[in-house]
Motif scaffolding. Structure first.
Motif, PDB file in Angstrom:
ATOM      1  N   LYS A 129       0.831  -1.203   0.000  1.00 24.59           N
ATOM      2  CA  LYS A 129       0.000   0.000   0.000  1.00 24.59           C
ATOM      3  C   LYS A 129       0.867   1.254   0.000  1.00 24.59           C
ATOM      4  CE  LYS A 129      -3.758   2.238   2.572  1.00 24.59           C
ATOM      5  NZ  LYS A 129      -4.657   2.137   3.757  1.00 24.59           N
ATOM      6  N   SER A 130       1.909   1.244   0.815  1.00 26.88           N
ATOM      7  CA  SER A 130       2.808   2.394   0.872  1.00 26.88           C
ATOM      8  C   SER A 130       3.506   2.609  -0.463  1.00 26.88           C
ATOM      9  CB  SER A 130       3.843   2.186   1.985  1.00 26.88           C
ATOM     10  OG  SER A 130       4.789   3.220   2.002  1.00 26.88           O
ATOM     11  N   ALA A 131       3.963   1.516  -1.081  1.00 27.12           N
ATOM     12  CA  ALA A 131       4.682   1.627  -2.353  1.00 27.12           C
ATOM     13  C   ALA A 131       3.764   2.077  -3.487  1.00 27.12           C
ATOM     14  CB  ALA A 131       5.327   0.284  -2.695  1.00 27.12           C
ATOM     15  N   THR A 132       2.567   1.507  -3.558  1.00 25.51           N
ATOM     16  CA  THR A 132       1.658   1.890  -4.644  1.00 25.51           C
ATOM     17  C   THR A 132       1.171   3.326  -4.494  1.00 25.51           C
ATOM     18  OG1 THR A 132      -0.188   0.892  -3.414  1.00 25.51           O
ATOM     19  CG2 THR A 132       0.868  -0.468  -5.088  1.00 25.51           C
ATOM     20  N   SER A 133       1.108   3.807  -3.251  1.00 28.14           N
ATOM     21  CA  SER A 133       0.706   5.204  -3.051  1.00 28.14           C
ATOM     22  C   SER A 133       1.743   6.170  -3.606  1.00 28.14           C
ATOM     23  CB  SER A 133       0.497   5.480  -1.560  1.00 28.14           C
ATOM     24  OG  SER A 133       1.731   5.513  -0.852  1.00 28.14           O
ATOM     25  N   MET A 134       2.962   5.666  -3.833  1.00 26.20           N
ATOM     26  CA  MET A 134       4.028   6.485  -4.398  1.00 26.20           C
ATOM     27  C   MET A 134       4.267   6.142  -5.862  1.00 26.20           C
ATOM     28  SD  MET A 134       6.722   6.690  -1.186  1.00 26.20           S
ATOM     29  CE  MET A 134       7.373   8.288  -1.709  1.00 26.20           C
ATOM     30  N   GLY A 135       3.301   5.456  -6.474  1.00 26.58           N
ATOM     31  CA  GLY A 135       3.353   5.218  -7.911  1.00 26.58           C
ATOM     32  C   GLY A 135       4.092   3.976  -8.344  1.00 26.58           C
ATOM     33  N   LEU A 136       4.470   3.107  -7.416  1.00 28.19           N
ATOM     34  CA  LEU A 136       5.216   1.902  -7.763  1.00 28.19           C
ATOM     35  C   LEU A 136       4.268   0.727  -7.988  1.00 28.19           C
ATOM     36  CD1 LEU A 136       8.139   2.195  -5.174  1.00 28.19           C
ATOM     37  CD2 LEU A 136       8.204   2.773  -7.615  1.00 28.19           C
ATOM     38  N   ARG A 137       4.643  -0.144  -8.902  1.00 30.18           N
ATOM     39  CA  ARG A 137       3.903  -1.377  -9.143  1.00 30.18           C
ATOM     40  C   ARG A 137       4.622  -2.508  -8.411  1.00 30.18           C
ATOM     41  NH1 ARG A 137       2.796  -2.241 -15.397  1.00 30.18           N
ATOM     42  NH2 ARG A 137       1.593  -3.972 -14.469  1.00 30.18           N
ATOM     43  N   VAL A 138       3.912  -3.160  -7.525  1.00 31.59           N
ATOM     44  CA  VAL A 138       4.562  -4.170  -6.691  1.00 31.59           C
ATOM     45  C   VAL A 138       3.717  -5.437  -6.616  1.00 31.59           C
ATOM     46  CG1 VAL A 138       5.640  -2.383  -5.263  1.00 31.59           C
ATOM     47  CG2 VAL A 138       3.487  -3.415  -4.521  1.00 31.59           C
ATOM     48  N   ASN A 139       4.381  -6.519  -6.226  1.00 30.28           N
ATOM     49  CA  ASN A 139       3.738  -7.795  -5.932  1.00 30.28           C
ATOM     50  C   ASN A 139       3.988  -8.121  -4.470  1.00 30.28           C
ATOM     51  OD1 ASN A 139       3.232  -8.768  -8.911  1.00 30.28           O
ATOM     52  ND2 ASN A 139       5.361  -8.086  -8.832  1.00 30.28           N
ATOM     53  N   VAL A 140       3.099  -8.872  -3.849  1.00 29.76           N
ATOM     54  CA  VAL A 140       3.270  -9.292  -2.464  1.00 29.76           C
ATOM     55  C   VAL A 140       3.619 -10.772  -2.425  1.00 29.76           C
ATOM     56  CG1 VAL A 140       2.180  -9.565  -0.210  1.00 29.76           C
ATOM     57  CG2 VAL A 140       1.659  -7.555  -1.610  1.00 29.76           C
TER      58      VAL A 140
END
Length: 359
Positions: A129-140
């Motif tokens: 959530k923190s990363a996507t709020s800064m525009g990053l695309r991530v996987n968990v």
């Protein structure tokens, strides 16, 4: 399938901490299954930006893997160093990925640098959530300790009546927990640092040929501390204090390094664990050992427990940590087992995806 060469940045297995050693062993093992050889690593606390030889290995690699662990938070110098791997590799034309990472309270500069990673895998949904709020695309993908089979030798072990209290990086929380624990007769204390000179979880044939450290190539970890010296220091810190004998045992055990097999057996046999460290909670999940987790310096433990469907196992204070019945309810047991199974599947899939970047 021909082996592709990878460089691992932030090799935490050069520390004696069991969780760190297990994570790096899993990185090496899972990469090998996909035909990727970790040929060189840069140790934790080595700033690769100041090491020309590390950079040379990175440029020659097929892929660079960054082990984020608990480093990418609060925009620290270490967090910036890990993030800066991505634009370096982008300019060098080398694939790079961030795996097994926390991501919390970082700044725009770190987020921008991380945008150059080909893939990003964080360990729990709060980091995502923190990363996507800064525009990053991530996987968990859950922490890699949970993808291992280290408790296979202890399967079926009977539980004892002891509550195991692990060490805690949060010294304030640790003092409060100790004040309660030493008044009980059913507590023992466990430091997660291992006394093994080599990483016991890593296949000798898969060990990286080169490990860069601040003092040169790593040849081993700190030797086992003398039990006699530890006992004396523990006694000196405990004498004439309340609950002296229990305090002496606590200080001794929190100072003592043990073989990894002993640490794992202690967790597997415990009635319950008060898990002061993130990896202690991970190991309890893997061992099917009832536990209460204590919050750390980031939201990583809370995030993992939310993802596992057992958020109620996070203690909000020392009193809460010792108020549980210390046993799995059926719903918790099922949720934990499902999370472990998911962690194993996701870890394998993650390295398959990483390999696809350099096929």
């Amino acid at each position: 399938m021909a082996n592709r060469k990878a460089v691992l940045i932030n090799d935490t297995s050069t520390k004696p901490h069991l969780g760190c050693r297990l994570v790096v062993a899993q990185i090496v093992n899972l990469a090998s299954q996909e035909g990727i050889e970790i040929s060189a690593t840069s140790s934790v606390h080595v700033d690769w930006r100041e090491q020309p030889l590390v950079q040379e290995h990175m440029r020659k690699a097929d892929i660079v893997i960054v082990n984020g662990e608990g480093t990418l938070h609060d925009a620290t110098k270490q967090a910036k160093a890990l993030a800066d791997v991505a634009p370096f590799c982008h300019d060098a034309g080398v694939a790079c990925v961030l795996i097994n990472s926390v991501f919390e309270r970082n700044d725009e500069a770190i987020a921008k640098a991380c945008s150059f990673f080909d893939k990003i895998y964080v360990r729990e949904s709060l980091s995502a959530k923190s990363a996507t709020s800064m525009g990053l695309r991530v996987n968990v993908v859950p922490d890699l300790t949970i993808s291992s089979n280290v408790f296979a030798p202890t399967s079926g072990t009977e539980r004892n009546t002891q509550i195991v209290v692990t060490d805690n990086a949060n010294k304030v929380a640790q003092r409060e927990i100790i004040d309660l624990a030493i008044r009980r007769k059913d507590t023992t204390f466990l430091n997660l640092n291992t006394s093994d000179l080599e990483n016991p979880f890593m296949d000798q044939q898969l060990r990286p040929r080169v490990v860069f450290s601040p003092s040169g190539h790593v040849t081993g970890t700190p030797p086992h501390r003398s039990p006699g010296r530890i006992s004396y220091k523990a006694f000196r810190k405990s004498v004439f204090r309340p609950n002296m004998m229990q305090r002496w045992a606590m200080t001794r055990d929190f100072s003592r390094f043990r073989p990894a097999t002993e640490i794992l057996a202690t967790i597997a046999q415990a009635k319950c664990v008060v898990a002061g460290r993130f990896h202690a909670a991970c190991l309890c999940l893997l061992a099917d050992t009832p536990f209460v987790a204590v919050a750390s310096n980031t939201s990583k433990t809370r995030g993992m427990l939310i993802d596992a469907g057992i958020p109620g196992l996070l203690a909000t204070d020392a009193g809460t940590a010792f108020s549980s019945e210390f046993k799995w309810r059926d719903a918790e047991k099922v949720a934990a087992a499902e999370y472990v199974a998911r962690a194993k599947r996701d870890a394998t899939a993650m390295f398959r995806d990483i390999a696809s970047l350099i096929d």
